[in-house]
Design an enzyme around this catalytic site. Structure first.
Site, PDB file in Angstrom:
ATOM      1  N   GLU A 304     -32.813  53.575  54.301  1.00 17.38           N
ATOM      2  CA  GLU A 304     -31.461  53.027  54.419  1.00 17.38           C
ATOM      3  C   GLU A 304     -30.511  54.045  55.039  1.00 17.38           C
ATOM      4  O   GLU A 304     -29.643  53.686  55.855  1.00 17.38           O
ATOM      5  CB  GLU A 304     -30.942  52.598  53.036  1.00 17.38           C
ATOM      6  CG  GLU A 304     -31.692  51.440  52.415  1.00 17.38           C
ATOM      7  CD  GLU A 304     -31.617  50.181  53.262  1.00 17.38           C
ATOM      8  OE1 GLU A 304     -30.562  49.939  53.890  1.00 17.38           O
ATOM      9  OE2 GLU A 304     -32.621  49.442  53.317  1.00 17.38           O
ATOM     10  N   ASP A 390     -37.387  53.666  59.705  1.00 19.10           N
ATOM     11  CA  ASP A 390     -38.662  54.117  59.135  1.00 19.10           C
ATOM     12  C   ASP A 390     -39.039  55.488  59.682  1.00 19.10           C
ATOM     13  O   ASP A 390     -39.474  56.378  58.941  1.00 19.10           O
ATOM     14  CB  ASP A 390     -39.774  53.108  59.459  1.00 19.10           C
ATOM     15  CG  ASP A 390     -39.754  51.893  58.551  1.00 19.10           C
ATOM     16  OD1 ASP A 390     -38.965  51.878  57.583  1.00 19.10           O
ATOM     17  OD2 ASP A 390     -40.513  50.945  58.811  1.00 19.10           O
TER      18      ASP A 390
END
Length: 476
Positions: A304, A390
């Site tokens: 995040e 990611d």
């Protein structure tokens, strides 16, 4: 500014046919709305055979036992059936409302309603608010049975529903009340900008919408969300320590760290951040805390924070502004076209008057094919951002483990950096855990995914995470 308006005027001249050519706009909307619905149904039918598979992809075979995978497939199959039926039902309802002049009727009802209090047609904004309320109530009530079925049958059957009937009704009433409390002032200001700026409304309306969006970033989590969920400070412990240390190392301006009672309604999990550039808040669902280990939750938060690092929310905001500009630039031609409103069964008097809210609503229907394409493009952008986030989580160790980065680090800081070495592996475990616990579908048709999914599939993300790990291993 004059150059902008000159270019917008060129666009309007190109669209002059809207006011003069005899186009059956209602037929156009009916044809394209059903085309979109049938295409979505086709995608569901493409996806449906994958729910008959009896084993997960090889990369997930070690993480799904036979019983859990069977439950996942059954859940996906039931959701697909529901989506197919509900999609056709909603489209049939919208089609009937459009075909039989519901929108013209709603405008007349709103006019008669305000007339009871001595307000005439000159009070367009007041009539528009009542018109919007009539539309919302009249179109949402027939879909309540779908929500009831989804919550108390489908989600209940698969063990996810935590909502009580009382809470369901309370949420429904709160939603309508909030729609009135926020929607009425917003719509008033929205229409006032049109009236005040005249045909030069585009830049002014964009400025208003941008201010509103930025205001909601603060208003929603602080005033609205607490009406539905309880946010409480995350208790001291390993997860809080890890999160605060990660935020500090990344210079993320963390102001508050919350736990939210998502389990009040569902057992699905999530985490997110919100706030202004200089003051951010992280929110973690209690279900995520319960289902994942602290180091796995930390990896999810690292992902995040990757969105924050790459300024993805800001980039989405810029893209949305470009989209809004395009829509608003096309709208004036439809606003000043009585024949356009007559095609949707509005009376000649209303069509000549051209109420802004009425014209804009019908204009939005015209844009349906374009919006479907925009949705696919936005999903593609979103998936690209997910790859970046990611990768950011996986690259935390190389970022902070270089000799220059560790030159003046304490032993404790060096230990924290060393703990980031397996961040990618922990993120993979967290993603798998979330998919297993949520009974998420792991066999996904590529076309269905491109249209519906803003995130890559789990197998795609796991392959990418493994690729990032191997790439880093070669460099080391």
């Amino acid at each position: 500014m004059d150059l902008l308006h000159t270019q917008l005027a060129v666009v309007q001249r190109q669209l002059a046919f809207v006011a003069t050519d005899p186009i059956d706009w209602k037929l156009y909307v009916q044809a394209f709305s059903w085309t979109v619905t049938f295409f979505e149904s086709y995608l569901l039918l493409r996806q449906f055979p994958l729910y008959s598979k009896t084993s997960p992809p090889d990369v997930l075979a070690a993480h799904f036992d036979e019983e859990t995978f069977a439950k996942s497939q059954a859940y996906g199959r039931d959701k697909a059936r529901f989506s197919l039926v509900s999609g056709l039902y909603k489209q049939a309802l919208d089609s009937l409302l459009l075909q039989y002049g519901f929108y013209g009727w709603a405008w007349d009802v709103a006019g008669r309603g305000i007339g009871q209090f001595g307000y005439g047609p000159e009070y367009e904004i007041t009539q528009s608010i009542v018109f919007a309320a009539v539309l919302v109530l009249s179109s949402s009530i027939p879909t309540i049975p779908l929500s009831v079925y989804q919550t108390f049958v489908l989600e209940e059957k698969h063990g996810f529903n935590k909502t009580t009937p009382a809470l369901f009704v309370a949420d429904l009433v709160k939603g309508w009340a909030l729609g009135l409390a926020i929607g009425a002032p917003f719509l008033s200001a929205f229409l006032y900008v049109f009236k005040w700026a005249g045909d030069r409304f585009v830049p002014w309306l964009m400025a208003f919408l941008l201010v509103f969006q930025m205001s909601m970033v603060v208003i929603y989590p602080t005033l609205i969300q607490p009406l539905f969920n309880k946010l409480s400070p995350l208790a001291p412990g390993e997860l809080r320590t890890r999160t605060e240390a990660l935020a500090a190392r990344l210079q993320f301006p963390l102001n508050h760290l919350y736990k939210i009672d998502g389990s009040k309604r569902s057992s699905h999990s999530n985490a997110y951040f919100f706030g202004l550039p200089w003051s951010k808040h992280i929110v973690i669902f209690d279900t995520l805390i319960k289902e994942s280990k602290p180091d796995e939750v930390e990896a999810v938060l690292a992902h995040e924070l990757g969105h924050w690092h790459h300024a993805h929310p800001t980039k989405f905001l810029v893209i949305s502004q470009a989209h809004i500009f395009t829509v608003l630039a096309l709208f004036p031609a439809f606003l000043h076209a009585p024949a356009f409103l007559r095609a949707f069964d509005f009376s000649p008097a209303v069509a000549v008057q051209g109420p802004t809210i009425v014209a804009f609503l019908m204009f939005q229907m015209i844009l349906m094919p374009l919006e479907a394409v925009v949705s696919i493009a936005m999903n593609a952008v979103s998936r690209h951002f997910e790859w970046q986030a990611d990768r950011f989580a996986c690259d935390l160790y190389p970022r902070f483990s270089s000799p220059s980065a560790l030159a003046n680090a304490s032993e404790t800081e060096k230990a924290e950096v060393e703990g980031m070495r397996d961040m990618g592996d922990r993120l993979a475990k967290a993603l798998i855990t979330l998919h297993v616990k949520n009974l998420s579908t792991v066999w996904v048709d590529w076309m269905y995914s491109a249209y519906h999914h803003s995130h890559p599939t789990l197998t795609e993300r796991l392959r990418a995470l493994e690729g990032f790990r191997l790439e880093r291993a070669k460099k080391e």
